[in-house]
Design a protein around this motif. Structure first.
Motif, PDB file in Angstrom:
ATOM      1  N   ASP A  55       2.389  17.877  -6.696  1.00  0.00           N
ATOM      2  CA  ASP A  55       0.973  18.015  -6.342  1.00  0.00           C
ATOM      3  C   ASP A  55       0.346  16.670  -5.968  1.00  0.00           C
ATOM      4  O   ASP A  55      -0.772  16.631  -5.475  1.00  0.00           O
ATOM      5  CB  ASP A  55       0.184  18.735  -7.432  1.00  0.00           C
ATOM      6  N   LEU A  56       1.047  15.581  -6.180  1.00  0.00           N
ATOM      7  CA  LEU A  56       0.636  14.234  -5.777  1.00  0.00           C
ATOM      8  C   LEU A  56      -0.685  13.775  -6.400  1.00  0.00           C
ATOM      9  O   LEU A  56      -1.289  12.818  -5.936  1.00  0.00           O
ATOM     10  CB  LEU A  56       0.560  14.100  -4.256  1.00  0.00           C
ATOM     11  N   GLY A  57      -1.133  14.435  -7.449  1.00  0.00           N
ATOM     12  CA  GLY A  57      -2.363  14.022  -8.117  1.00  0.00           C
ATOM     13  C   GLY A  57      -2.178  12.740  -8.908  1.00  0.00           C
ATOM     14  O   GLY A  57      -1.062  12.248  -9.104  1.00  0.00           O
ATOM     15  N   ASP A  58      -3.285  12.203  -9.393  1.00  0.00           N
ATOM     16  CA  ASP A  58      -3.275  10.983 -10.202  1.00  0.00           C
ATOM     17  C   ASP A  58      -2.627  11.266 -11.557  1.00  0.00           C
ATOM     18  O   ASP A  58      -2.766  12.362 -12.111  1.00  0.00           O
ATOM     19  CB  ASP A  58      -4.718  10.497 -10.404  1.00  0.00           C
ATOM     20  N   LYS A  59      -1.949  10.290 -12.103  1.00  0.00           N
ATOM     21  CA  LYS A  59      -1.344  10.428 -13.422  1.00  0.00           C
ATOM     22  C   LYS A  59      -2.434  10.684 -14.443  1.00  0.00           C
ATOM     23  O   LYS A  59      -3.414   9.973 -14.517  1.00  0.00           O
ATOM     24  CB  LYS A  59      -0.563   9.170 -13.798  1.00  0.00           C
ATOM     25  N   MET A  60      -2.249  11.737 -15.229  1.00  0.00           N
ATOM     26  CA  MET A  60      -3.221  12.099 -16.255  1.00  0.00           C
ATOM     27  C   MET A  60      -2.763  11.641 -17.633  1.00  0.00           C
ATOM     28  O   MET A  60      -3.555  11.159 -18.427  1.00  0.00           O
ATOM     29  CB  MET A  60      -3.428  13.621 -16.272  1.00  0.00           C
ATOM     30  N   MET A  61      -1.434  11.822 -17.902  1.00  0.00           N
ATOM     31  CA  MET A  61      -0.905  11.500 -19.225  1.00  0.00           C
ATOM     32  C   MET A  61       0.615  11.394 -19.157  1.00  0.00           C
ATOM     33  O   MET A  61       1.235  11.813 -18.172  1.00  0.00           O
ATOM     34  CB  MET A  61      -1.303  12.575 -20.231  1.00  0.00           C
TER      35      MET A  61
ATOM     36  N   LEU B 156       0.860  -1.179   0.000  1.00  0.00           N
ATOM     37  CA  LEU B 156       0.000   0.000   0.000  1.00  0.00           C
ATOM     38  C   LEU B 156       0.898   1.230   0.000  1.00  0.00           C
ATOM     39  O   LEU B 156       1.724   1.408   0.899  1.00  0.00           O
ATOM     40  CB  LEU B 156      -0.915   0.017   1.226  1.00  0.00           C
ATOM     41  N   VAL B 157       0.754   2.062  -1.030  1.00  0.00           N
ATOM     42  CA  VAL B 157       1.514   3.305  -1.135  1.00  0.00           C
ATOM     43  C   VAL B 157       0.556   4.453  -0.846  1.00  0.00           C
ATOM     44  O   VAL B 157      -0.481   4.583  -1.497  1.00  0.00           O
ATOM     45  CB  VAL B 157       2.132   3.460  -2.545  1.00  0.00           C
ATOM     46  N   LEU B 158       0.918   5.273   0.151  1.00  0.00           N
ATOM     47  CA  LEU B 158       0.110   6.430   0.538  1.00  0.00           C
ATOM     48  C   LEU B 158       0.883   7.688   0.142  1.00  0.00           C
ATOM     49  O   LEU B 158       1.807   8.118   0.849  1.00  0.00           O
ATOM     50  CB  LEU B 158      -0.175   6.410   2.039  1.00  0.00           C
ATOM     51  N   LYS B 159       0.493   8.260  -0.988  1.00  0.00           N
ATOM     52  CA  LYS B 159       1.225   9.408  -1.520  1.00  0.00           C
ATOM     53  C   LYS B 159       1.190  10.596  -0.564  1.00  0.00           C
ATOM     54  O   LYS B 159       2.195  11.273  -0.380  1.00  0.00           O
ATOM     55  CB  LYS B 159       0.681   9.797  -2.901  1.00  0.00           C
ATOM     56  N   SER B 160       0.054  10.860   0.057  1.00  0.00           N
ATOM     57  CA  SER B 160      -0.068  12.032   0.939  1.00  0.00           C
ATOM     58  C   SER B 160       0.806  11.912   2.185  1.00  0.00           C
ATOM     59  O   SER B 160       1.140  12.918   2.806  1.00  0.00           O
ATOM     60  CB  SER B 160      -1.516  12.243   1.350  1.00  0.00           C
TER      61      SER B 160
END
Length: 180
Positions: free
Chosen positions: A68-74, A39-43
């Motif tokens: 910004d630790l957001g989800d990969k978009m592209m 389990l990886v917890l980015k925050s």
């Protein structure tokens, strides 16, 4: 006369940093893809490894790509993807010690990517990207982990001593969940 005080303080340190819970013994040579879960917890900049019963085994500090630790978009956004993945391959790496490739992009990753394209959140000519994994740092740059320096292209990075442990512990097929 400092010796008794020193020994007493050392005893307190040992007692407060030790677990009296009976430790499980794991045979990493016979581990299967279902023996462990990651389990990886980015925050929290943490990676935790659990056994098949859900019991926590060990945690490691990690860093990522984009701050910004957001989800990969592209492809090219330097973000670490979120979702459930699996270790697809393990290999030694000339720059980052060891590399555990994850199976990004998955069918769910493609679904979210195409949905974002349809909504205009990413350019129509964008590509999803790939080559995401868990790896060490550049030689002699473990300080990047201690200082929470996000430096990767979207991978998960930890100290080289830790990646050696992880590489030895986790077999191909192990589930890796990445959350914000």
């Amino acid at each position: 006369m400092k010796t008794p005080l020193y020994l007493s303080l050392m005893g307190v340190v040992v007692l407060t940093n030790s677990s009296f819970k009976k430790a499980k013994i794991y045979n990493f040579r016979t581990a299967t893809k279902n023996t462990f879960r990651v389990l990886v917890l980015k925050s929290k900049y943490e990676m935790h490894i659990y056994d098949s019963s859900g019991e926590w085994i060990v945690g490691y500090p990690v860093v990522f790509g984009n701050k910004d630790l957001g989800d990969k978009m592209m492809e090219g956004d330097r973000k670490t993807p979120e979702g459930i993945f699996h270790i697809a391959m393990k290999r030694r790496h000339e720059k980052w010690d060891s590399f555990l490739s994850i199976d990004y992009p998955t069918a769910e990753s493609y679904r979210r990517f195409n949905e974002r394209k349809a909504k205009g959140q990413i350019p129509a000519n964008a590509r999803i990207g790939g080559s995401i994994g868990i790896h060490g740092t550049w030689p002699h740059e473990d300080f990047a982990i201690d200082q929470y320096q996000n430096w990767t292209e979207g991978c998960i990075s930890t100290k080289n001593a830790f990646i050696q442990q992880i590489f030895s512990m986790l077999p191909v097929g192990t589930e890796v969940e990445i959350r914000r």
